[in-house]
Design an enzyme around this catalytic site. Structure first.
Site, short mmCIF file in Angstrom:
data_model
loop_
_atom_site.label_atom_id
_atom_site.label_comp_id
_atom_site.label_asym_id
_atom_site.label_seq_id
_atom_site.Cartn_x
_atom_site.Cartn_y
_atom_site.Cartn_z
N SER A 128 -3.84 -9.95 6.38
CA SER A 128 -3.36 -8.62 6.74
C SER A 128 -2.82 -8.70 8.16
O SER A 128 -3.52 -9.15 9.07
CB SER A 128 -4.52 -7.61 6.68
OG SER A 128 -4.10 -6.35 7.18
N ARG A 183 -0.36 3.29 17.51
CA ARG A 183 -0.67 4.35 16.54
C ARG A 183 -0.36 5.76 17.05
O ARG A 183 0.19 6.58 16.30
CB ARG A 183 -2.13 4.25 16.09
CG ARG A 183 -2.44 3.00 15.29
CD ARG A 183 -1.48 2.84 14.12
NE ARG A 183 -1.78 1.68 13.29
CZ ARG A 183 -0.95 0.69 13.04
NH1 ARG A 183 0.26 0.69 13.62
NH2 ARG A 183 -1.28 -0.30 12.25
N ASP A 220 0.81 -1.22 0.00
CA ASP A 220 0.00 0.00 0.00
C ASP A 220 0.84 1.26 0.00
O ASP A 220 0.66 2.15 -0.85
CB ASP A 220 -0.93 0.02 1.22
CG ASP A 220 -1.99 -1.06 1.15
OD1 ASP A 220 -1.92 -1.90 0.22
OD2 ASP A 220 -2.88 -1.07 2.01
N ASP A 268 -7.65 2.75 12.25
CA ASP A 268 -6.36 3.44 12.25
C ASP A 268 -6.43 4.84 11.67
O ASP A 268 -5.70 5.73 12.09
CB ASP A 268 -5.32 2.61 11.49
CG ASP A 268 -4.77 1.47 12.33
OD1 ASP A 268 -4.92 1.52 13.57
OD2 ASP A 268 -4.20 0.53 11.76
#
Length: 404
Positions: free
Chosen positions: A181, A100, A18, A129
């Site tokens: 993932s 995060r 990505d 996220d």
């Protein structure tokens, strides 16, 4: 801000498919702006970091910064949450959620340092996220523009992303065969997608990365001693170490015995449910050790309050409100309770289970003299009658009223 006003963007870069596609896409759609790649080392696989700078530059980044956040992540983000006992929806130890805010904070710091106009991330429009990243951006640098390619581009599949990179002659090690993932840091690794997309499918061996299956774990239990000071793990098996070092050691022990696996369906912040397999071996041991000492040290009302703090904190962290006043307030209360949480716990690791079998603390409120079932000279049983009469007084009055 118009796209032409953006001259430099700092991208949270992982080296995966990505974000490799995001670099050229940003340059194409934002007037050939400069893209600076930011890589946060929060304890993910060393293989993921190997050659990541060269990969970013080959994708079109002007420069790539790899920042080591491992010790800070565990000390300043994981340990504070552990003090509250936070578990999202009863079982998730918040591995992705806690990482995060520190990643986004370091990204903002780099953006301000290099004079960037904008920040970008590779989070999709379906997940949590995007909220966690952008809430941090807003709290720390609201003047910076936010670019979220997954909410703008028309690249909707892994195949489309691979074709996009191929057309631009940008090399990638990604393939169509990857069906899961994963998110990995020092605290945990998560697995989503593949067979897990159907809740009627049992997880298989491909869904687990760090830990051995409990049935394949050693047939002999192993004991580990954990030392705690002020609600923080400071040593393992008598050896004083940094928070990150303690976690590394406990991760190895926990993984060996199949500890820390959960397979859950959780409620995402954006409204949908998702399923994931999470592995948090060292964290599960730490949580058991801390709760063991709390049982000795905290009185009944304090323990109840700590449980409430943990419940509130789980939602605050999961929802990306790390830098909000509410998180600081909850944290302040937890820090106060943790002041007396010190001691040593011995835990038994066996076939996926961790059990505190010995615990002691200089601040323990447990008194063998009072709790004994044998003869004692410190407790007058007759005193309980008055206590019960007062404790049940509302019920007595209610019953008398009903008779009248």
């Amino acid at each position: 801000m118009h796209t032409k006003d953006i001259k430099k963007i700092v991208l949270a870069y992982s080296g995966g498919l990505d974000t490799s596609a995001i670099i050229p896409w940003l340059k194409e759609h934002y007037d050939n702006c400069e893209v600076v790649a930011f890589v946060a080392d929060v304890g993910q696989s060393r293989e993921d970091l190997e050659g990541v700078e060269q990969k970013a530059l080959r994708s079109g980044a002007s420069e790539c910064h790899v920042v080591d956040l491992r010790e800070e992540f565990i000390k300043d983000y994981v340990y504070p949450v552990l003090k509250t006992g936070a578990l999202y929806e009863g079982s998730y130890l918040l591995g992705t959620s806690m990482a995060r805010p520190i990643i986004a904070k370091a990204q903002v710091e780099l953006a301000l340092k290099v004079g960037a106009d904008a920040l970008a991330h590779g989070a999709t429009g379906k997940g949590n996220d995007q909220v966690r990243f952008e809430s941090t951006y807003t709290a720390l640098a609201p003047q910076l523009k936010v670019v979220a390619p997954w909410r703008e581009w028309d690249l909707r599949s892994r195949e489309a992303l691979l074709d996009y990179l191929k057309a631009r002659d940008i090399p990638t090690t990604a393939t169509l065969e990857k069906i899961y993932s994963r998110d990995e840091n020092a605290w945990h690794i998560s697995t989503e997608g593949g067979v897990l997309e159907s809740t009627w499918n049992a997880s298989n061996k491909d869904c687990w990365v760090w830990t051995v299956a409990p049935e394949e774990a050693p047939d002999e239990a192993e004991l580990v001693s954990v030392t705690i000071e002020k609600g923080e793990v400071v040593g393992v098996n008598g050896k004083v170490m940094s928070p990150y070092q303690c976690l590394e050691m406990l991760n190895a022990l926990g993984a060996k015995h199949g500890i820390g696996r959960i397979d859950i369906v959780e409620n995402r912040l954006v409204g949908m449910k998702s399923r994931g397999c999470y592995e948090t071996p060292g964290g599960t041991i730490m949580m058991a050790a801390l709760r063991g000492v709390e049982q000795l040290v905290l009185d009944r009302d304090s323990f109840k309050w700590r449980q409430q703090l943990g419940l509130e904190m789980s939602y605050v962290v999961y929802d990306g409100r790390w830098f909000a006043p509410l998180r600081h307030s909850i944290q302040a209360a937890a820090e106060t309770l943790a002041e007396d949480v010190r001691g040593e716990v011995v835990l038994k690791l066996y076939k996926g289970q961790v059990t505190a079998i010995q615990k002691r603390s200089t601040n323990s409120l447990y008194s063998e003299a009072f709790a004994t079932f044998g003869e004692d000279e410190v407790y007058d049983h007759s005193h309980a009658a008055g206590f019960i009469r007062l404790y049940s007084l509302p019920s007595r009055i209610r019953a008398l009223n009903s008779k009248e």
